[in-house]
Design a protein around this motif. Sequence first.
Motif, PDB file in Angstrom:
ATOM      1  N   THR A 331       0.843  -1.212   0.000  1.00 54.77           N
ATOM      2  CA  THR A 331       0.000   0.000   0.000  1.00 54.77           C
ATOM      3  C   THR A 331       0.869   1.249   0.000  1.00 54.77           C
ATOM      4  OG1 THR A 331      -1.772  -1.146   1.202  1.00 54.77           O
ATOM      5  CG2 THR A 331      -1.800   1.259   1.236  1.00 54.77           C
ATOM      6  N   SER A 332       1.943   1.215   0.789  1.00 55.47           N
ATOM      7  CA  SER A 332       2.884   2.337   0.810  1.00 55.47           C
ATOM      8  C   SER A 332       3.536   2.524  -0.560  1.00 55.47           C
ATOM      9  CB  SER A 332       3.950   2.098   1.879  1.00 55.47           C
ATOM     10  OG  SER A 332       4.838   3.192   1.965  1.00 55.47           O
ATOM     11  N   LEU A 333       3.909   1.413  -1.201  1.00 52.01           N
ATOM     12  CA  LEU A 333       4.482   1.487  -2.547  1.00 52.01           C
ATOM     13  C   LEU A 333       3.466   2.016  -3.552  1.00 52.01           C
ATOM     14  CD1 LEU A 333       6.387  -1.920  -2.506  1.00 52.01           C
ATOM     15  CD2 LEU A 333       7.454   0.328  -2.746  1.00 52.01           C
ATOM     16  N   LEU A 334       2.207   1.653  -3.367  1.00 53.99           N
ATOM     17  CA  LEU A 334       1.145   2.132  -4.252  1.00 53.99           C
ATOM     18  C   LEU A 334       0.998   3.643  -4.150  1.00 53.99           C
ATOM     19  CD1 LEU A 334      -1.016   1.072  -6.229  1.00 53.99           C
ATOM     20  CD2 LEU A 334      -2.581   0.907  -4.283  1.00 53.99           C
ATOM     21  N   ILE A 335       1.083   4.162  -2.932  1.00 54.58           N
ATOM     22  CA  ILE A 335       1.017   5.624  -2.730  1.00 54.58           C
ATOM     23  C   ILE A 335       2.191   6.304  -3.424  1.00 54.58           C
ATOM     24  CG2 ILE A 335       1.152   7.465  -1.000  1.00 54.58           C
ATOM     25  CD1 ILE A 335      -0.281   5.528   0.938  1.00 54.58           C
ATOM     26  N   SER A 336       3.386   5.709  -3.298  1.00 53.43           N
ATOM     27  CA  SER A 336       4.577   6.268  -3.948  1.00 53.43           C
ATOM     28  C   SER A 336       4.414   6.315  -5.462  1.00 53.43           C
ATOM     29  CB  SER A 336       5.802   5.432  -3.580  1.00 53.43           C
ATOM     30  OG  SER A 336       6.941   5.840  -4.309  1.00 53.43           O
ATOM     31  N   ALA A 357       9.947   8.550   0.184  1.00 52.81           N
ATOM     32  CA  ALA A 357       9.762   8.080   1.557  1.00 52.81           C
ATOM     33  C   ALA A 357       8.774   6.914   1.599  1.00 52.81           C
ATOM     34  CB  ALA A 357       9.269   9.232   2.441  1.00 52.81           C
ATOM     35  N   PHE A 358       7.654   7.038   0.880  1.00 44.64           N
ATOM     36  CA  PHE A 358       6.676   5.949   0.827  1.00 44.64           C
ATOM     37  C   PHE A 358       7.270   4.715   0.126  1.00 44.64           C
ATOM     38  CE2 PHE A 358       3.494   9.266   1.692  1.00 44.64           C
ATOM     39  CZ  PHE A 358       2.705   8.607   2.622  1.00 44.64           C
ATOM     40  N   GLU A 359       8.083   4.965  -0.898  1.00 44.08           N
ATOM     41  CA  GLU A 359       8.713   3.848  -1.615  1.00 44.08           C
ATOM     42  C   GLU A 359       9.667   3.087  -0.694  1.00 44.08           C
ATOM     43  OE1 GLU A 359      12.393   2.378  -3.195  1.00 44.08           O
ATOM     44  OE2 GLU A 359      12.244   4.536  -2.886  1.00 44.08           O
ATOM     45  N   GLY A 360      10.517   3.802   0.039  1.00 43.63           N
ATOM     46  CA  GLY A 360      11.460   3.152   0.945  1.00 43.63           C
ATOM     47  C   GLY A 360      10.761   2.417   2.078  1.00 43.63           C
ATOM     48  N   PHE A 361       9.743   3.040   2.668  1.00 45.56           N
ATOM     49  CA  PHE A 361       9.010   2.417   3.765  1.00 45.56           C
ATOM     50  C   PHE A 361       8.321   1.135   3.292  1.00 45.56           C
ATOM     51  CE2 PHE A 361       5.305   2.245   6.743  1.00 45.56           C
ATOM     52  CZ  PHE A 361       6.044   2.061   7.915  1.00 45.56           C
TER      53      PHE A 361
END
Length: 486
Positions: A331-336, A357-361
Amino acid sequence: MKRKLAMATIALLIANFMGGLDATIVNTALPVIISDLNGIRLVGWVSSVFLLGTAITTVLWGRIGETIGNKRAFQISTFLFIGSSVIAGLSNSMVMLIVARAVMGIGTGGMVSIPFIIYADIYPNAAQRARALGWVTASYTLSTVRGPIIGGWLVDQFTWHWIFFINLPIGIISMLLLQWAYQDTKRQRERQAFDYAGAAVLALALILLLFAGDALAVSVLRAVLLLLAGIILLAAFWHVEGRATNPLIPHQLITAWPVQAQNLIMFLINGFFIGYSVYAPMWAQGILGTNATFGGLTQIAGSLMLLIGTRLTAHLMTKLGYKTIVLVGTTSLLISALAMVIATKNAPYWWLLISGAFEGFGMGLSFTPMQVSIQDGVEKELVSVSTTFGLLFRTLGETFLASIFGAVLSLSTTRQVATAGHGITTNMINHLSDSATAKGLDPALLPQLRTILFNGIHTIMIIGLVLIIIAFLINIRRREPKPAAR
């Protein structure tokens, strides 16, 4: 006992740091190497043969470790890496350097994959292993951030040759520490023959598939033919493995969908990861007009959040299901990915940082639980091959998609330049992507040049979004592998 466990972990982390350092330090020195060796025509091979050697040997090293012992396999692969590093440092031609880089890639295949097998041995507890894998990610991330700084300093203070020579003392320390601190688990089983036929067919198939992605920018027909040939060889590999007495990759592992679903997810998210890592700095320099330093800093937010994600995962794995943690990560990658797709040409610099930041997390949360699961979800005798097979998917995801993204940008740029007019050339786009050479471009043409570059990178980000959506959906539909009895 605890001291030796710590020392063995440090030895493996040093090797991981060295592998990550090489990934960025060489790119920093490439302009100087090209100038010194007159190698502009062959520059692409410096990275390509390294990735190729890594990809085609990752699974092979797992089986070699089963045959001669994981410690010995690790030390041999590390010796290959540091030995060929010395040869690379002594190179006086591009051909010599490329051959050395190919051997370095072969060594890297074992140097970065065998440790994950050893971690499964010395950390049987999943939560403890997750913490160790968090340190693995941290060391790799630290090395990739430090790489450009160390590489620039070595080139400025000494010569480019030292970016390879530096591997010698680091590798020796890693090998000696592991020799003292770790003893292979003795397996009471009959030694079986190595699957040479399967290894040869798989290696050839991967070579063709990797070159298919690279050929896309030159000839679609050639890319399709190479792709078809690679697929045919994969089918032949399936047939060969079905008849082998000690198959390189057993059918029971390949058909275990709960395990392979995670490998497919890692393939997809690592594809997006390499897309952001390569093209976010180019976006910053070519479209926003920042300098090279700020281009590189687009990776800092992602690196920091990657560390936070991996450290958090070790705690979450004792409270949540692995699939749930991966769901949060994807989901975090999707936001990125969405952030990069909806960004306009005039999006501010901080937008890239937030996306990073979203991609790394997301990467930090996703990798560790899947890596632990593909080890714990198979029988003990399959742990080695399942581990290296998973790492192969990660490597292929980055390698395949890096080639495809490069082809997409090349095709997009060529098509737009053909209709642009005003004397705009592809060479101008090349200059635009580097802040140092962009200063020599006609200011009146910059808006149109930036639009051309933006359209190409934006297409790459759309592809990246599609990859993450597919990974997200696979994670929702998949079943979590049940821990196998040990």
